[in-house]
Motif scaffolding. Structure first.
Motif, PDB file in Angstrom:
ATOM      1  N   MET A 138       1.046   2.927  -0.159  1.00 41.02           N
ATOM      2  CA  MET A 138       2.326   2.690  -0.324  1.00 41.02           C
ATOM      3  C   MET A 138       3.927   1.662  -0.830  1.00 41.02           C
ATOM      4  SD  MET A 138       2.703   5.903   2.638  1.00 41.02           S
ATOM      5  CE  MET A 138       1.484   7.509   2.190  1.00 41.02           C
ATOM      6  N   ALA A 139       3.232   0.725  -0.658  1.00 43.52           N
ATOM      7  CA  ALA A 139       4.637  -0.426  -0.830  1.00 43.52           C
ATOM      8  C   ALA A 139       3.930  -0.979  -2.271  1.00 43.52           C
ATOM      9  CB  ALA A 139       4.403  -0.561   0.643  1.00 43.52           C
ATOM     10  N   THR A 140       4.505  -2.232  -2.448  1.00 42.54           N
ATOM     11  CA  THR A 140       4.237  -3.282  -3.577  1.00 42.54           C
ATOM     12  C   THR A 140       3.790  -4.329  -2.719  1.00 42.54           C
ATOM     13  OG1 THR A 140       6.495  -4.297  -2.978  1.00 42.54           O
ATOM     14  CG2 THR A 140       6.064  -2.428  -5.467  1.00 42.54           C
ATOM     15  N   THR A 141       3.111  -5.139  -3.866  1.00 45.21           N
ATOM     16  CA  THR A 141       2.361  -6.440  -2.718  1.00 45.21           C
ATOM     17  C   THR A 141       3.205  -7.507  -3.227  1.00 45.21           C
ATOM     18  OG1 THR A 141       0.972  -6.911  -4.803  1.00 45.21           O
ATOM     19  CG2 THR A 141       0.261  -5.146  -2.571  1.00 45.21           C
ATOM     20  N   TRP A 142       3.084  -8.802  -2.556  1.00 45.67           N
ATOM     21  CA  TRP A 142       3.901 -10.035  -3.311  1.00 45.67           C
ATOM     22  C   TRP A 142       3.021 -10.431  -4.525  1.00 45.67           C
ATOM     23  CZ3 TRP A 142       1.089 -13.977  -4.540  1.00 45.67           C
ATOM     24  CH2 TRP A 142       0.007 -14.409  -3.628  1.00 45.67           C
ATOM     25  N   THR A 143       1.657  -9.950  -5.027  1.00 47.16           N
ATOM     26  CA  THR A 143       1.571  -9.829  -6.276  1.00 47.16           C
ATOM     27  C   THR A 143       2.276  -8.684  -7.086  1.00 47.16           C
ATOM     28  OG1 THR A 143      -0.165  -8.647  -5.624  1.00 47.16           O
ATOM     29  CG2 THR A 143      -1.062 -11.000  -5.203  1.00 47.16           C
ATOM     30  N   ASP A 144       2.129  -8.502  -6.819  1.00 44.07           N
ATOM     31  CA  ASP A 144       2.857  -6.441  -7.663  1.00 44.07           C
ATOM     32  C   ASP A 144       4.221  -7.690  -7.868  1.00 44.07           C
ATOM     33  OD1 ASP A 144       1.466  -5.172  -7.657  1.00 44.07           O
ATOM     34  OD2 ASP A 144       2.003  -3.887  -6.182  1.00 44.07           O
ATOM     35  N   GLU A 145       5.479  -8.260  -6.735  1.00 47.07           N
ATOM     36  CA  GLU A 145       6.260  -8.824  -7.200  1.00 47.07           C
ATOM     37  C   GLU A 145       7.174 -10.389  -8.129  1.00 47.07           C
ATOM     38  OE1 GLU A 145       9.036  -6.961  -6.098  1.00 47.07           O
ATOM     39  OE2 GLU A 145       8.270  -6.164  -4.558  1.00 47.07           O
ATOM     40  N   LEU A 146       5.064 -10.427  -7.435  1.00 47.64           N
ATOM     41  CA  LEU A 146       5.063 -12.099  -8.790  1.00 47.64           C
ATOM     42  C   LEU A 146       4.847 -11.456 -10.705  1.00 47.64           C
ATOM     43  CD1 LEU A 146       4.603 -14.877  -9.640  1.00 47.64           C
ATOM     44  CD2 LEU A 146       2.363 -14.647  -9.022  1.00 47.64           C
ATOM     45  N   LYS A 147       4.424 -10.148 -10.917  1.00 46.30           N
ATOM     46  CA  LYS A 147       4.217 -10.010 -12.576  1.00 46.30           C
ATOM     47  C   LYS A 147       5.512  -8.799 -12.734  1.00 46.30           C
ATOM     48  CE  LYS A 147       0.152  -9.580 -13.377  1.00 46.30           C
ATOM     49  NZ  LYS A 147      -0.856  -9.813 -15.197  1.00 46.30           N
ATOM     50  N   LEU A 148       5.819  -8.780 -11.851  1.00 49.42           N
ATOM     51  CA  LEU A 148       7.795  -8.334 -11.978  1.00 49.42           C
ATOM     52  C   LEU A 148       8.175  -9.182 -12.161  1.00 49.42           C
ATOM     53  CD1 LEU A 148       7.749  -5.323  -9.272  1.00 49.42           C
ATOM     54  CD2 LEU A 148       7.503  -5.243 -11.721  1.00 49.42           C
ATOM     55  N   ALA A 149       8.843 -10.169 -11.769  1.00 49.67           N
ATOM     56  CA  ALA A 149       9.611 -11.593 -11.482  1.00 49.67           C
ATOM     57  C   ALA A 149       8.916 -12.654 -12.929  1.00 49.67           C
ATOM     58  CB  ALA A 149       9.465 -12.406 -10.562  1.00 49.67           C
ATOM     59  N   THR A 150       7.528 -12.104 -13.248  1.00 48.62           N
ATOM     60  CA  THR A 150       7.416 -13.000 -14.944  1.00 48.62           C
ATOM     61  C   THR A 150       7.114 -12.383 -15.729  1.00 48.62           C
ATOM     62  OG1 THR A 150       4.778 -12.798 -13.443  1.00 48.62           O
ATOM     63  CG2 THR A 150       6.635 -14.914 -13.101  1.00 48.62           C
ATOM     64  N   ASN A 151       8.283 -10.866 -16.080  1.00 49.71           N
ATOM     65  CA  ASN A 151       7.747  -9.894 -16.424  1.00 49.71           C
ATOM     66  C   ASN A 151       6.341 -10.333 -17.159  1.00 49.71           C
ATOM     67  OD1 ASN A 151       8.136  -8.433 -18.720  1.00 49.71           O
ATOM     68  ND2 ASN A 151       8.796  -9.831 -20.144  1.00 49.71           N
ATOM     69  N   GLN A 152       5.054  -9.555 -16.647  1.00 49.12           N
ATOM     70  CA  GLN A 152       3.283  -9.725 -16.705  1.00 49.12           C
ATOM     71  C   GLN A 152       3.076 -10.553 -16.629  1.00 49.12           C
ATOM     72  OE1 GLN A 152       2.298  -6.714 -15.365  1.00 49.12           O
ATOM     73  NE2 GLN A 152       4.458  -6.128 -15.170  1.00 49.12           N
ATOM     74  N   GLN A 153       3.163 -12.660 -17.021  1.00 48.94           N
ATOM     75  CA  GLN A 153       3.260 -13.362 -17.857  1.00 48.94           C
ATOM     76  C   GLN A 153       2.318 -14.030 -16.331  1.00 48.94           C
ATOM     77  OE1 GLN A 153       3.540 -14.333 -21.480  1.00 48.94           O
ATOM     78  NE2 GLN A 153       4.448 -12.266 -20.664  1.00 48.94           N
ATOM     79  N   SER A 154       2.080 -14.061 -15.237  1.00 51.93           N
ATOM     80  CA  SER A 154       1.484 -13.955 -14.560  1.00 51.93           C
ATOM     81  C   SER A 154      -0.215 -14.088 -13.909  1.00 51.93           C
ATOM     82  CB  SER A 154       1.442 -14.230 -12.949  1.00 51.93           C
ATOM     83  OG  SER A 154       3.076 -15.183 -12.843  1.00 51.93           O
ATOM     84  N   LYS A 155      -1.261 -14.576 -14.179  1.00 49.82           N
ATOM     85  CA  LYS A 155      -2.621 -13.592 -14.194  1.00 49.82           C
ATOM     86  C   LYS A 155      -3.045 -14.524 -12.885  1.00 49.82           C
ATOM     87  CE  LYS A 155      -4.685 -15.977 -18.577  1.00 49.82           C
ATOM     88  NZ  LYS A 155      -5.819 -16.064 -18.678  1.00 49.82           N
ATOM     89  N   ILE A 156      -3.411 -12.915 -12.239  1.00 50.14           N
ATOM     90  CA  ILE A 156      -3.673 -12.358 -10.584  1.00 50.14           C
ATOM     91  C   ILE A 156      -4.991 -11.533 -10.624  1.00 50.14           C
ATOM     92  CG2 ILE A 156      -3.688 -10.949  -9.179  1.00 50.14           C
ATOM     93  CD1 ILE A 156      -0.156 -10.627  -9.803  1.00 50.14           C
ATOM     94  N   ILE A 157      -5.649 -12.855 -10.142  1.00 49.05           N
ATOM     95  CA  ILE A 157      -7.643 -12.218 -10.313  1.00 49.05           C
ATOM     96  C   ILE A 157      -8.067 -11.956  -8.652  1.00 49.05           C
ATOM     97  CG2 ILE A 157      -9.994 -13.191 -10.810  1.00 49.05           C
ATOM     98  CD1 ILE A 157      -8.505 -12.410 -13.335  1.00 49.05           C
ATOM     99  N   SER A 158      -8.521 -11.046  -8.471  1.00 44.09           N
ATOM    100  CA  SER A 158      -8.760 -10.675  -7.126  1.00 44.09           C
ATOM    101  C   SER A 158     -10.229 -11.028  -6.887  1.00 44.09           C
ATOM    102  CB  SER A 158      -8.106  -9.430  -6.168  1.00 44.09           C
ATOM    103  OG  SER A 158      -8.449  -9.085  -4.931  1.00 44.09           O
ATOM    104  N   ASN A 291      -7.874 -19.824 -16.563  1.00 45.76           N
ATOM    105  CA  ASN A 291      -6.803 -21.284 -16.935  1.00 45.76           C
ATOM    106  C   ASN A 291      -6.122 -21.508 -15.727  1.00 45.76           C
ATOM    107  OD1 ASN A 291      -6.967 -23.565 -18.687  1.00 45.76           O
ATOM    108  ND2 ASN A 291      -5.021 -22.893 -19.402  1.00 45.76           N
ATOM    109  N   LEU A 292      -7.245 -20.383 -14.300  1.00 43.46           N
ATOM    110  CA  LEU A 292      -5.975 -20.279 -13.987  1.00 43.46           C
ATOM    111  C   LEU A 292      -5.187 -21.826 -13.628  1.00 43.46           C
ATOM    112  CD1 LEU A 292      -7.535 -18.261 -11.252  1.00 43.46           C
ATOM    113  CD2 LEU A 292      -5.832 -17.341 -13.021  1.00 43.46           C
TER     114      LEU A 292
END
Length: 550
Positions: A138-158, A291-292
């Motif tokens: 029921m909340a965003t994660t800091w990884t979600d916020e990173l995606k939002l802040a970079t206009n989806q440009q950040s790569k996130i792999i889990s 290329n992380l």
């Protein structure tokens, strides 16, 4: 002379500016965040095995970065799903909603698994284990916020052995979340994240796979047996058995174990240190292929080492198996850190390491040492509660889900009979308190209507979610376990053996600092967000770790 003086001043200023420019490299933001969660890692595993660790793994984190001896969970119960969710949302289950691995959803009127999603499909295998998503979060994660802040440009792999260990760190917007399927041994994902596996993951499922190699191996000790002086004898009466084994002693022959297993055969590789190796190997491949840390925006690699938990459950903290697992994990971390040094440069990377919960010693082991520990009969206590409620209020199924530490009552039945919820909750609590295994019994309505600031009540208050939390919570008087769980160990309590965990950070601009300041796991997310100059997660009410960059 005045012109000469001006020229000298100009060159001095230019020199200062050049040096300042050099001092500002690497760039203001780190290029890569590496989040590491070690499942069931107690804080004392750092000191307990210190003399056996290499210089490049846990010791490097401690000697080069920030660490606190006072890292804790600020809620209970302490379990894997809530732990990962809290680390990445920067808030407690009261706000993010993941109150346990399995719980009763009042909205759906049924038991649910924290990460399940029947609307999704498995990607990478013809099984059900990929029908997962973070939709219950029921909340965003800091990884979600990173995606939002970079206009989806950040790569996130889990990456994790467990689905919940991959899904909650990944959040809602990750490029990929991958975990291992127990029945096929494949790396899989969910259609929530992708339509098909990327080639670099898919090829791990083809031909002679690494998991097949490990499935044919014996787990033998890394060091000579007599070197494990931090652990009790290998031959003891406190450990569970693998299928087909007559004793819990080394070596553990995975080929024979898997042959004897009736289902989920590759799950037994997860119950060996080789599950951690598989996690590390896929992480190293992700760094290279994706290329992380070498893209235009900050990337994130999220790792959850799950084998530590599975081995801890089977053998408990005092075992040679647990010690051997951490010595091997230390070498995995060393390899990971050295790769980051070469590929990206640690000055461009932030690494944090923590745990999703701790774990208790085996209760019989503690009892034999004359420490506070004992067993209770959960089935008998629950039957007594059902019978007494039926006698008092009339026949019916009064408990719809749970054990003695988390009882969910039949609220439609309570309403149908015209009863007040708090009355029935209090009745159950009074019945349970007649058993000496309980220090206290908390009721949901008190947690909902009041705010608690101290002790274990505050921890349960921080976890109480009106839609998902139990009606009655049994708080044990000590290290108590159900009489059917005398081998191995578990976790979930508000006691320090479950809540005291490592919190360590290294790299980028983080100087060496050994601290005893109180830090909660919910402080990690706002700290990362402060490094990246982005908004904290939507339900994050906690603060960045103070003084970490000084």
């Amino acid at each position: 002379m005045k012109r000469l003086s001006n020229k000298l001043n100009f060159f001095v200023l230019l020199s200062i500016l050049c040096n300042y420019s050099i001092a500002q490299t690497p760039e203001e933001n780190p290029k890569l965040i590496v989040g590491i969660v070690v499942d069931q890692m107690r804080y004392d595993y750092i000191s307990r095995y210190w003399s056996k660790y290499s210089d490049g793994g846990f010791k490097r984190l401690f000697n080069e970065g920030f660490s606190t001896s006072n890292g804790y969970f600020n809620y209970a119960p302490t379990k894997t799903g809530p732990g990962h969710a809290s680390i990445y949302t920067g808030t407690t289950p009261a706000y993010h909603g993941i109150v346990a691995n399995e719980y009763y959803s009042r909205d759906e009127q049924k038991e649910v698994y924290c990460a399940d999603d029947e609307n999704e499909n498995t990607i990478g295998a013809d099984t059900q284990d990929g029908k997962m998503s973070p939709r219950r979060l029921m909340a965003t994660t800091w990884t979600d916020e990173l995606k939002l802040a970079t206009n989806q440009q950040s790569k996130i792999i889990s990456i994790s052995m467990k689905n919940r260990g991959a899904v909650f760190p990944a959040g809602h917007l990750a490029d990929g979340a991958f975990w291992l399927d127990d029945s096929t041994g494949n790396w899989i994902s969910s259609s929530f994240y992708m339509d098909k596996l990327p080639q670099w993951v898919a090829e791990e499922n083809e031909g002679k796979r690494r998991i097949d190699e490990f499935a044919a191996m014996k787990w033998e000790t890394l060091l000579p047996m007599d070197a494990y002086t931090e652990s009790i004898s290998d031959d003891n009466n406190y450990e569970k058995l693998f299928p087909g084994e007559k004793t819990s002693t080394f070596p553990h022959d995975l080929k024979k174990i898997i042959k004897a297993a009736k289902k989920n055969k590759f799950g037994y590789v997860k119950k060996s240190p080789y599950g951690n190796t598989l996690t590390t190997e896929l992480a190293l491949k992700a760094i290279e292929v994706e290329n992380l840390g070498r893209n235009s925006s900050t990337d994130a690699l999220l790792l959850s080492y799950s084998s530590t938990d599975k081995i801890g459950h089977m053998f408990a903290p005092a075992s040679i198996e647990v010690e051997d697992t951490y010595l091997r994990l230390d070498l995995e971390l060393k390899e990971l850190f050295e790769t980051l040094d070469k590929k990206i440069g640690m000055e461009n990377v932030v690494i944090f390491l923590t745990a999703d919960h701790g774990g208790s010693h085996n209760p019989q082991y503690l009892k034999d040492l004359k420490l506070p520990s004992d067993f209770y009969d959960e089935e008998a206590i629950l039957a007594e509660v059902e019978n007494e409620l039926s006698k008092t209020y009339g026949a019916g199924k009064w408990i719809v889900y749970g054990g003695v530490s988390e009882i969910y009552l039949n609220r439609p039945l309570i309403k149908q009979k015209g009863l007040q919820l708090i009355e029935v909750q209090t009745k159950v609590a009074d019945l349970m308190l007649s058993h000496s295994c309980f220090r206290d019994v908390l009721i949901g309505e008190n947690l909902r209507l009041n705010e608690y600031q101290k002790g274990y009540t505050a921890l349960y208050d921080n976890s109480y979610n009106v839609r998902n939390s139990p009606d009655v919570i049994g708080v044990f008087a000590g290290n108590y376990y159900d009489k059917h769980s005398k081998k191995g160990t578990g976790h979930s309590t508000a006691f320090t053996y479950d809540t005291h965990i490592p919190i360590m950070m290294m790299g980028w601009k983080i100087p060496h600092k050994v601290s005893d300041q109180k830090v909660y796991i919910t402080d990690i997310a706002p700290t990362i967000c402060s490094f990246l100059h982005i908004n904290p997660p939507s339900a994050c009410y906690y603060n960045p770790i103070q003084g970490i960059l000084k």
